[in-house]
Design a protein around this motif. Sequence first.
Motif, PDB file in Angstrom:
ATOM      1  N   ILE A  11       0.841  -1.207   0.000  1.00  0.00           N
ATOM      2  CA  ILE A  11       0.000   0.000   0.000  1.00  0.00           C
ATOM      3  C   ILE A  11       0.870   1.249   0.000  1.00  0.00           C
ATOM      4  N   ASP A  12       1.915   1.242   0.814  1.00  0.00           N
ATOM      5  CA  ASP A  12       2.835   2.377   0.885  1.00  0.00           C
ATOM      6  C   ASP A  12       3.475   2.657  -0.463  1.00  0.00           C
ATOM      7  N   HIS A  13       3.964   1.619  -1.134  1.00  0.00           N
ATOM      8  CA  HIS A  13       4.674   1.805  -2.392  1.00  0.00           C
ATOM      9  C   HIS A  13       3.736   2.156  -3.535  1.00  0.00           C
ATOM     10  N   VAL A  14       2.524   1.598  -3.538  1.00  0.00           N
ATOM     11  CA  VAL A  14       1.527   1.991  -4.542  1.00  0.00           C
ATOM     12  C   VAL A  14       1.214   3.476  -4.405  1.00  0.00           C
ATOM     13  N   GLY A  15       1.035   3.920  -3.158  1.00  0.00           N
ATOM     14  CA  GLY A  15       0.760   5.340  -2.932  1.00  0.00           C
ATOM     15  C   GLY A  15       1.915   6.223  -3.351  1.00  0.00           C
ATOM     16  N   PRO A  20       1.419  10.093  -5.246  1.00  0.00           N
ATOM     17  CA  PRO A  20       2.418  10.704  -4.367  1.00  0.00           C
ATOM     18  C   PRO A  20       1.898  11.851  -3.506  1.00  0.00           C
ATOM     19  N   GLY A  21       0.803  12.443  -3.882  1.00  0.00           N
ATOM     20  CA  GLY A  21       0.283  13.564  -3.107  1.00  0.00           C
ATOM     21  C   GLY A  21      -0.700  13.164  -2.026  1.00  0.00           C
ATOM     22  N   GLU A  22      -1.056  11.887  -1.946  1.00  0.00           N
ATOM     23  CA  GLU A  22      -2.050  11.429  -0.982  1.00  0.00           C
ATOM     24  C   GLU A  22      -1.358  10.728   0.190  1.00  0.00           C
ATOM     25  N   MET A  23      -1.456  11.332   1.370  1.00  0.00           N
ATOM     26  CA  MET A  23      -0.716  10.855   2.535  1.00  0.00           C
ATOM     27  C   MET A  23      -1.319   9.620   3.185  1.00  0.00           C
ATOM     28  N   GLY A  24      -2.586   9.330   2.907  1.00  0.00           N
ATOM     29  CA  GLY A  24      -3.234   8.174   3.524  1.00  0.00           C
ATOM     30  C   GLY A  24      -2.497   6.876   3.247  1.00  0.00           C
ATOM     31  N   TRP A  25      -2.020   6.741   2.019  1.00  0.00           N
ATOM     32  CA  TRP A  25      -1.266   5.544   1.646  1.00  0.00           C
ATOM     33  C   TRP A  25       0.013   5.420   2.473  1.00  0.00           C
ATOM     34  N   ARG A  26       0.707   6.553   2.655  1.00  0.00           N
ATOM     35  CA  ARG A  26       1.989   6.558   3.380  1.00  0.00           C
ATOM     36  C   ARG A  26       1.782   6.287   4.866  1.00  0.00           C
ATOM     37  N   ILE A  27       0.678   6.786   5.420  1.00  0.00           N
ATOM     38  CA  ILE A  27       0.407   6.551   6.839  1.00  0.00           C
ATOM     39  C   ILE A  27       0.215   5.063   7.100  1.00  0.00           C
ATOM     40  N   ILE A  28      -0.589   4.414   6.253  1.00  0.00           N
ATOM     41  CA  ILE A  28      -0.784   2.967   6.384  1.00  0.00           C
ATOM     42  C   ILE A  28       0.547   2.243   6.205  1.00  0.00           C
ATOM     43  N   GLY A  29       1.353   2.738   5.270  1.00  0.00           N
ATOM     44  CA  GLY A  29       2.630   2.104   4.988  1.00  0.00           C
ATOM     45  C   GLY A  29       3.625   2.165   6.124  1.00  0.00           C
ATOM     46  N   ARG A  30       3.429   3.102   7.082  1.00  0.00           N
ATOM     47  CA  ARG A  30       4.358   3.193   8.210  1.00  0.00           C
ATOM     48  C   ARG A  30       4.287   1.962   9.108  1.00  0.00           C
ATOM     49  N   ILE A  31       3.246   1.168   8.957  1.00  0.00           N
ATOM     50  CA  ILE A  31       3.110  -0.032   9.779  1.00  0.00           C
ATOM     51  C   ILE A  31       4.138  -1.085   9.389  1.00  0.00           C
ATOM     52  N   ALA A  32       4.562  -1.077   8.123  1.00  0.00           N
ATOM     53  CA  ALA A  32       5.372  -2.174   7.591  1.00  0.00           C
ATOM     54  C   ALA A  32       6.763  -2.275   8.213  1.00  0.00           C
ATOM     55  N   PHE A  33       7.515  -1.188   8.216  1.00  0.00           N
ATOM     56  CA  PHE A  33       8.925  -1.306   8.601  1.00  0.00           C
ATOM     57  C   PHE A  33       9.146  -1.797  10.028  1.00  0.00           C
ATOM     58  N   PRO A  34       8.390  -1.332  11.025  1.00  0.00           N
ATOM     59  CA  PRO A  34       8.608  -1.881  12.365  1.00  0.00           C
ATOM     60  C   PRO A  34       8.420  -3.398  12.419  1.00  0.00           C
ATOM     61  N   GLY A 155      11.179  16.449  10.211  1.00  0.00           N
ATOM     62  CA  GLY A 155       9.789  16.627   9.805  1.00  0.00           C
ATOM     63  C   GLY A 155       9.083  15.337   9.454  1.00  0.00           C
ATOM     64  N   TRP A 156       9.480  14.222  10.036  1.00  0.00           N
ATOM     65  CA  TRP A 156       8.883  12.921   9.726  1.00  0.00           C
ATOM     66  C   TRP A 156       7.558  12.747  10.467  1.00  0.00           C
ATOM     67  N   ILE A 157       6.581  13.545  10.128  1.00  0.00           N
ATOM     68  CA  ILE A 157       5.299  13.481  10.841  1.00  0.00           C
ATOM     69  C   ILE A 157       4.557  12.182  10.545  1.00  0.00           C
ATOM     70  N   VAL A 158       4.642  11.709   9.294  1.00  0.00           N
ATOM     71  CA  VAL A 158       3.947  10.473   8.923  1.00  0.00           C
ATOM     72  C   VAL A 158       4.506   9.288   9.699  1.00  0.00           C
ATOM     73  N   GLN A 159       5.786   9.349  10.053  1.00  0.00           N
ATOM     74  CA  GLN A 159       6.437   8.231  10.734  1.00  0.00           C
ATOM     75  C   GLN A 159       5.873   7.992  12.124  1.00  0.00           C
ATOM     76  N   LEU A 160       5.159   8.948  12.667  1.00  0.00           N
ATOM     77  CA  LEU A 160       4.551   8.767  13.987  1.00  0.00           C
ATOM     78  C   LEU A 160       3.616   7.565  14.007  1.00  0.00           C
ATOM     79  N   ALA A 161       3.016   7.252  12.860  1.00  0.00           N
ATOM     80  CA  ALA A 161       2.087   6.119  12.792  1.00  0.00           C
ATOM     81  C   ALA A 161       2.792   4.788  12.970  1.00  0.00           C
ATOM     82  N   SER A 162       4.115   4.766  12.841  1.00  0.00           N
ATOM     83  CA  SER A 162       4.849   3.505  12.963  1.00  0.00           C
ATOM     84  C   SER A 162       4.840   2.950  14.386  1.00  0.00           C
ATOM     85  N   ILE A 163       4.375   3.744  15.348  1.00  0.00           N
ATOM     86  CA  ILE A 163       4.316   3.275  16.728  1.00  0.00           C
ATOM     87  C   ILE A 163       3.240   2.212  16.909  1.00  0.00           C
TER      88      ILE A 163
END
Length: 208
Positions: A11-15, A20-34, A155-163
Motif C-alpha cells: 500500500i505504501d509503495h503503490v501510494g 504521491p500527493g495522498e498521505m493516507g497511503w503513506r500513513i498505512i505504509g508506516r506499519i510495515a517497517f517496524p 519533519g517525519w510526521i507520517v512516521q509517527l504512525a509507525s508506533i
Amino acid sequence: MQLIAMLTMLIDHVGLIFFPGEMGWRIIGRIAFPIYAYALVQGHVHTSNYRRYAVRLGIIALLSQVPYQLAFNTTGLNVVATLLVSSLVLRLLEKVKHSVGSGIIVVVACVLMEVVSFDYGAYGLLLVLIFRYGGAASMVLMHMLLNIVYLFAFGWIVQLASIIPTMVIAYGPQVWRRLENWRLPRWVWRSFYPLHLAVLVILAYTLR
C-alpha cells in the motif's frame, strides 16, 4: 505478521508511485517497517546458521536494488540492505563486550547509513536496536522518543504512525502469537520485496 507487513508495504509503495500527493497511503505504509525490523531481530536471535541468514538477506537486497532505484528514482540502497547492515551490527555487538566499543560501532554504522543513503538510514538501525534490547514497556517509549526526534529534526510526521505495530508487539502478545502461527510459504516471504517492486516498475512505465 508477515502478511500485514507485506500488505502495508505494498500500500505504501503503490501510494508513493501512483498517488504521491495522498498521505493516507503513506500513513498505512508506516506499519510495515517496524514489523520487518522486529522480524529481523527474531530471525537474528533464533537462526541456527547466521552466515546463511546474512547471505540470504544480501541476495534479496541485491535482487531488489535495481527495481528499488527504478521505482523510486533514487540512487540510495533499499530497505533490505538496511536490515542486513542492522543484522551485522547486532552480530558485532554480541562479540564486543565493552560499552564504549559498542557505542562506537553503533555511531559509525549510523553515520555510514546516512552518508551512503540507506533506506530509513540511521532510524532503521536504531529501531532494530530498540526491538533487540528494549523490554516490552521501554520498547514503546523508546520508539516514540525516536519518532519525536525525527519529527523535529527532519519533519517525519507520517512516521509517527509507525508506533502502532510496536504497541501491538509490546502489549498484544496473545494476538501476536496467533499472527505468528499463521505462516506464509518461505518463498513468498523472501521474494515479495523484489517481485512487488519489479511489478510496480512495469506498471508505472506501462501506464505513463
